[in-house]
Design a protein around this motif. Structure first.
Motif, PDB file in Angstrom:
ATOM      1  N   TYR A 107      49.638  56.872  81.186  1.00  0.00           N
ATOM      2  CA  TYR A 107      48.400  56.589  80.460  1.00  0.00           C
ATOM      3  C   TYR A 107      47.461  57.799  80.522  1.00  0.00           C
ATOM      4  N   VAL A 108      47.226  58.316  81.727  1.00  0.00           N
ATOM      5  CA  VAL A 108      46.310  59.449  81.876  1.00  0.00           C
ATOM      6  C   VAL A 108      46.844  60.663  81.118  1.00  0.00           C
ATOM      7  N   HIS A 109      48.148  60.932  81.225  1.00  0.00           N
ATOM      8  CA  HIS A 109      48.743  62.038  80.468  1.00  0.00           C
ATOM      9  C   HIS A 109      48.486  61.870  78.971  1.00  0.00           C
ATOM     10  N   GLY A 110      48.660  60.670  78.481  1.00  0.00           N
ATOM     11  CA  GLY A 110      48.459  60.415  77.060  1.00  0.00           C
ATOM     12  C   GLY A 110      47.032  60.691  76.619  1.00  0.00           C
ATOM     13  N   VAL A 111      46.073  60.235  77.423  1.00  0.00           N
ATOM     14  CA  VAL A 111      44.661  60.467  77.098  1.00  0.00           C
ATOM     15  C   VAL A 111      44.365  61.964  77.108  1.00  0.00           C
ATOM     16  N   VAL A 112      44.835  62.656  78.143  1.00  0.00           N
ATOM     17  CA  VAL A 112      44.595  64.100  78.242  1.00  0.00           C
ATOM     18  C   VAL A 112      45.238  64.816  77.052  1.00  0.00           C
ATOM     19  N   LEU A 113      46.452  64.459  76.720  1.00  0.00           N
ATOM     20  CA  LEU A 113      47.141  65.072  75.582  1.00  0.00           C
ATOM     21  C   LEU A 113      46.364  64.861  74.281  1.00  0.00           C
ATOM     22  N   ASP A 114      46.002  63.610  74.003  1.00  0.00           N
ATOM     23  CA  ASP A 114      45.308  63.306  72.756  1.00  0.00           C
ATOM     24  C   ASP A 114      43.991  64.069  72.645  1.00  0.00           C
ATOM     25  N   ARG A 115      43.238  64.065  73.727  1.00  0.00           N
ATOM     26  CA  ARG A 115      41.933  64.722  73.688  1.00  0.00           C
ATOM     27  C   ARG A 115      42.074  66.253  73.655  1.00  0.00           C
ATOM     28  N   ALA A 116      43.080  66.797  74.340  1.00  0.00           N
ATOM     29  CA  ALA A 116      43.306  68.248  74.311  1.00  0.00           C
ATOM     30  C   ALA A 116      43.639  68.707  72.901  1.00  0.00           C
ATOM     31  N   VAL A 117      44.455  67.946  72.210  1.00  0.00           N
ATOM     32  CA  VAL A 117      44.802  68.287  70.828  1.00  0.00           C
ATOM     33  C   VAL A 117      43.551  68.245  69.953  1.00  0.00           C
ATOM     34  N   GLU A 118      42.740  67.224  70.139  1.00  0.00           N
ATOM     35  CA  GLU A 118      41.510  67.121  69.339  1.00  0.00           C
ATOM     36  C   GLU A 118      40.562  68.279  69.616  1.00  0.00           C
ATOM     37  N   ILE A 119      40.474  68.690  70.869  1.00  0.00           N
ATOM     38  CA  ILE A 119      39.642  69.850  71.211  1.00  0.00           C
ATOM     39  C   ILE A 119      40.200  71.103  70.546  1.00  0.00           C
ATOM     40  N   MET A 120      41.510  71.289  70.648  1.00  0.00           N
ATOM     41  CA  MET A 120      42.140  72.475  70.065  1.00  0.00           C
ATOM     42  C   MET A 120      41.925  72.544  68.554  1.00  0.00           C
ATOM     43  N   LEU A 121      41.905  71.391  67.905  1.00  0.00           N
ATOM     44  CA  LEU A 121      41.754  71.355  66.453  1.00  0.00           C
ATOM     45  C   LEU A 121      40.288  71.317  66.022  1.00  0.00           C
ATOM     46  N   GLY A 122      39.364  71.390  66.995  1.00  0.00           N
ATOM     47  CA  GLY A 122      37.945  71.430  66.670  1.00  0.00           C
ATOM     48  C   GLY A 122      37.319  70.096  66.328  1.00  0.00           C
ATOM     49  N   ALA A 131      49.557  81.900  69.318  1.00  0.00           N
ATOM     50  CA  ALA A 131      49.846  82.578  68.053  1.00  0.00           C
ATOM     51  C   ALA A 131      50.410  81.613  67.024  1.00  0.00           C
ATOM     52  N   GLU A 132      51.299  80.725  67.457  1.00  0.00           N
ATOM     53  CA  GLU A 132      51.875  79.745  66.535  1.00  0.00           C
ATOM     54  C   GLU A 132      50.812  78.801  66.003  1.00  0.00           C
ATOM     55  N   LEU A 133      49.897  78.405  66.887  1.00  0.00           N
ATOM     56  CA  LEU A 133      48.809  77.523  66.461  1.00  0.00           C
ATOM     57  C   LEU A 133      47.916  78.208  65.426  1.00  0.00           C
ATOM     58  N   ILE A 134      47.557  79.446  65.689  1.00  0.00           N
ATOM     59  CA  ILE A 134      46.681  80.188  64.781  1.00  0.00           C
ATOM     60  C   ILE A 134      47.358  80.412  63.431  1.00  0.00           C
ATOM     61  N   ASN A 135      48.650  80.662  63.463  1.00  0.00           N
ATOM     62  CA  ASN A 135      49.378  80.994  62.240  1.00  0.00           C
ATOM     63  C   ASN A 135      50.043  79.795  61.568  1.00  0.00           C
ATOM     64  N   ALA A 136      49.728  78.584  62.020  1.00  0.00           N
ATOM     65  CA  ALA A 136      50.333  77.391  61.408  1.00  0.00           C
ATOM     66  C   ALA A 136      49.990  77.351  59.921  1.00  0.00           C
ATOM     67  N   SER A 137      50.943  76.907  59.117  1.00  0.00           N
ATOM     68  CA  SER A 137      50.803  76.974  57.660  1.00  0.00           C
ATOM     69  C   SER A 137      49.797  75.975  57.092  1.00  0.00           C
ATOM     70  N   ASP A 138      49.585  74.857  57.776  1.00  0.00           N
ATOM     71  CA  ASP A 138      48.641  73.849  57.283  1.00  0.00           C
ATOM     72  C   ASP A 138      48.142  73.006  58.464  1.00  0.00           C
ATOM     73  N   PRO A 139      47.129  72.176  58.236  1.00  0.00           N
ATOM     74  CA  PRO A 139      46.570  71.375  59.331  1.00  0.00           C
ATOM     75  C   PRO A 139      47.598  70.459  60.021  1.00  0.00           C
ATOM     76  N   ALA A 140      48.507  69.885  59.260  1.00  0.00           N
ATOM     77  CA  ALA A 140      49.516  68.995  59.863  1.00  0.00           C
ATOM     78  C   ALA A 140      50.444  69.783  60.787  1.00  0.00           C
ATOM     79  N   ALA A 141      50.850  70.969  60.349  1.00  0.00           N
ATOM     80  CA  ALA A 141      51.716  71.813  61.181  1.00  0.00           C
ATOM     81  C   ALA A 141      50.975  72.257  62.436  1.00  0.00           C
ATOM     82  N   ARG A 142      49.682  72.551  62.307  1.00  0.00           N
ATOM     83  CA  ARG A 142      48.871  72.967  63.455  1.00  0.00           C
ATOM     84  C   ARG A 142      48.762  71.823  64.464  1.00  0.00           C
ATOM     85  N   GLU A 143      48.517  70.614  63.965  1.00  0.00           N
ATOM     86  CA  GLU A 143      48.395  69.464  64.869  1.00  0.00           C
ATOM     87  C   GLU A 143      49.724  69.167  65.556  1.00  0.00           C
TER      88      GLU A 143
END
Length: 199
Positions: free
Chosen positions: A54-69, A87-99
């Motif tokens: 559960y805690v891992h899931g919350v941390v993962l979800d919120r970390a992704v949201e932080i990373m995506l602004g 680098a892969e995150l910055i160069n992702a082709s679209d928002p879905a690929a970045r997420e």
């Protein structure tokens, strides 16, 4: 952000309770000839695994949201992604690929962490913006931390020492179904108390 972390937890805790029921049934069916107490131990271990997941899931979800602004940065702690990942995150082709990339990289990185002990959980949640979870979610933060901490310690004794009793070599520490059930209920109440602050 997926909103099923608590639902997943509830399903995991139900599986743990089922182990207790199975242990009781086996004990009854065999008139006590088969020692079913290891199923109670397995239930307790499953309960802490559900807590950790559960805690891992919350941390993962919120970390992704932080990373995506989508969410403000939490504490100054860091999760630590490789430069390749960044680098892969910055160069992702679209928002879905970045997420998808962010979720994949953070999930992989978090596999090296354990979120079971109360202070580790508090630090992990603070890192992703959930501050002072114990004092926020509980009237008596110390009592709540001790309650979950005792269960984590018992889990560690089970998985690292086979629950052997150090006072009486060759025996295991007793665990009855009521104690295992009570432990699962403490874990369930803990998750249900912190969940509203982890959305």
């Amino acid at each position: 952000m997926p909103n099923s972390r608590r639902d997943d937890f509830d399903s995991d805790i139900t599986r743990a309770r089922d182990l207790i029921g199975l242990g009781q049934s086996i004990g009854t069916m065999t008139n006590g000839l088969v020692d079913s107490t290891d199923l109670y131990r397995a239930a307790l271990v499953q309960g802490i695994a559900a807590w950790d997941r559960y805690v891992h899931g919350v941390v993962l979800d919120r970390a992704v949201e932080i990373m995506l602004g989508r969410r403000p940065i939490g504490s100054v702690s860091r999760i630590g992604l490789s430069l390749n990942s960044v680098a892969e995150l910055i160069n992702a082709s679209d928002p879905a690929a970045r997420e998808l990339a962010a979720r994949s990289f953070f999930a992989e990185r978090l596999t090296t962490e354990t979120y079971q002990r109360p202070d580790d959980v508090a630090a992990a949640l603070a890192m992703v913006g959930v501050k002072s979870i114990w004092s926020t979610a509980f009237k008596d933060a110390r009592q709540a931390k001790v309650a979950i901490g005792v269960i984590v310690e018992r889990r560690n004794k089970i998985v690292h020492q086979c629950d052997c009793d150090p006072v009486t070599p060759g025996t295991v520490t007793s665990l009855d179904p009521a104690d295992a059930t009570d432990a699962l209920e403490v874990i369930r109440e803990t998750v249900h108390s912190i969940d509203p602050y982890c959305k």
